[in-house]
Design an enzyme around this catalytic site. Structure first.
Site: not given
Ligand code: NAD
Ligand code: TYD
Length: 336
Positions: A59, A84, A125-127, A150, A154, A190
């Site tokens: 962790d 997360e 993230t861009d969020e 979230y 971040k 999504l």
């Molecule tokens: P994901 O949820 O698929 O994976 C997260 C991983 O982190 C998992 O393997 C989980 O087991 C591990 N994890 C969670 N809590 C932990 C802890 N306390 N200690 C150790 N490991 C832990 O996430 P993802 O979509 O691969 O995103 C990875 C990173 O990229 C994140 O930091 C996220 O904020 C960033 N990010 C994601 C997106 C996206 O579209 N998914 C876009 C921009 C940035």
């Molecule tokens: P998501 O993949 O959860 O990413 P983020 O909220 O981090 O951008 O969602 C992408 C977009 O899709 C967001 O505007 C929320 C929308 N969405 C739905 O309309 N229905 C769904 O079931 C989910 C998961 C997301």
């Protein structure tokens, strides 16, 4: 060069580990992951036996364990993905989000400071920029205005990481990517949720009017950008990583229906997400200028490729959708 990758069993982290071990023979990888619901060692099956790879279950928010690992492994660089990562879950249960995303990042920064990591790449993230009015685009100096637990966690961890550069001269770099999609993404976000529901002829739940806009980035393009930053990015800097296309959600879902050959009647409208950001848009000009990176996979290529992957990997989907996923789905979608 030894990389400590955190969250390497998740969607983007596992794509990064696979890419690094396949294409960059000079890297070794230690993967620290807690294996939450989103972590899955199946995503790393192709590298599991590599002598250049080691998995450590742990962790990032356990400061003592993190310190011990740093002292033992003495990584040259940290690539920090663990988080997360889902907005809807952060609304339902913010506590683990703050603990992992903020306190976990703090524990890693402290261990890196004490043990002297040569590079600390914080994946964000861009969020963090929040919702932008048309036609604005966020560059790296755009004000932070996060909306969800979230994105706020971040944004907080981005600032903490940068403070370690300013205060302690830790070589921190922050990246901020747009919405990723591709193989191995957990079907709560999504695109994988809509693909897997469509393939199972289940309803596709669109939040609100479905006109919210996201910028889509193929996961391998993101990973290549991270490698470019690792090699040529500057410490103390932030780099945005944007995809090839900004699209309203409804259009993304229509394209998924087309690619899966399913009827539009599967689309259903559900109550909107609280605090839902209407539009993300970012400029990656700085990254392109300084490293030469550009996305290689267009949405027209990447989406069908992703649909094919989910079709061909129905066993993976079935396994990740069993157990906890059903409870989450019920909690998030039952009453909206
Ligand atoms: P994901 O949820 O698929 O994976 C997260 C991983 O982190 C998992 O393997 C989980 O087991 C591990 N994890 C969670 N809590 C932990 C802890 N306390 N200690 C150790 N490991 C832990 O996430 P993802 O979509 O691969 O995103 C990875 C990173 O990229 C994140 O930091 C996220 O904020 C960033 N990010 C994601 C997106 C996206 O579209 N998914 C876009 C921009 C940035
Ligand atoms: P998501 O993949 O959860 O990413 P983020 O909220 O981090 O951008 O969602 C992408 C977009 O899709 C967001 O505007 C929320 C929308 N969405 C739905 O309309 N229905 C769904 O079931 C989910 C998961 C997301």
């Amino acid at each position: 060069m030894k990389l400590l990758v955190t969250g390497g069993a998740g969607f983007i982290g596992s794509a990064f580990v696979r890419l690094v071990l396949k294409e960059h023979p000079r890297f070794r990888v230690v993967n620290l992951d807690k294996l939450t619901y989103a972590g899955n060692l199946e995503n790393l099956a192709e590298v599991a036996e590599s002598p250049k790879y080691r998995f450590v279950k742990g962790d990032i928010a356990d400061g003592e364990a993190v310190e011990k690992l740093f002292a033992q492994e003495k990584p040259d660089a940290v690539v920090h993905f663990a988080a997360e990562s889902h907005v809807d879950r952060s609304i339902l249960s913010p506590e683990p989000v703050v603990r992992t995303n903020f306190h976990g990042t703090f524990c890693l920064l402290e261990a890196a400071r004490r043990n002297g990591a040569g590079r600390f790449l914080h994946v964000s993230t861009d969020e963090v920029y929040g919702s932008l009015e048309e036609p604005r685009e966020a560059d790296e100096n755009y004000p932070l205005n996060p909306s969800s637990p979230y994105s706020a966690s971040k944004a907080g961890s981005d600032l903490l990481a940068l403070s370690y550069h300013t205060t302690y001269k830790l070589p921190v770099t922050v990246t901020r990517a747009s919405n990723n999609y591709g193989p191995f993404q957990f079907p709560e976000k999504l695109i994988p949720l809509m693909i897997s529901n469509a393939l199972e002829n289940k309803p596709l739940p669109i939040y609100g009017d479905g006109r919210q806009v996201r910028d889509w980035l193929f996961v391998e393009d993101h990973c290549r950008a991270l490698l470019a930053v690792l090699e040529n990015g500057r410490s103390g800097q932030i780099y945005n990583i944007g995809g090839s296309l900004a699209l309203p959600n409804r259009e993304v879902v229509e394209r998924i229906l087309e690619a899966t050959d399913k009827p539009a009647t599967l689309m259903t409208t559900v109550t909107d997400r609280p605090g839902h950001d209407r539009r993300y848009a970012l400029s990656s000009a700085k990254l392109q200028r300084e490293t030469g990176w550009a996305p290689l996979v267009s949405f027209e290529e990447g989406l069908p490729l992703t649909v094919r992957w989910y079709r061909d990997n129905s066993d993976w989907v079935r396994r990740v959708k069993s157990g906890e996923y059903q409870q989450y789905y019920e909690r998030n979608y039952a009453n909206r």
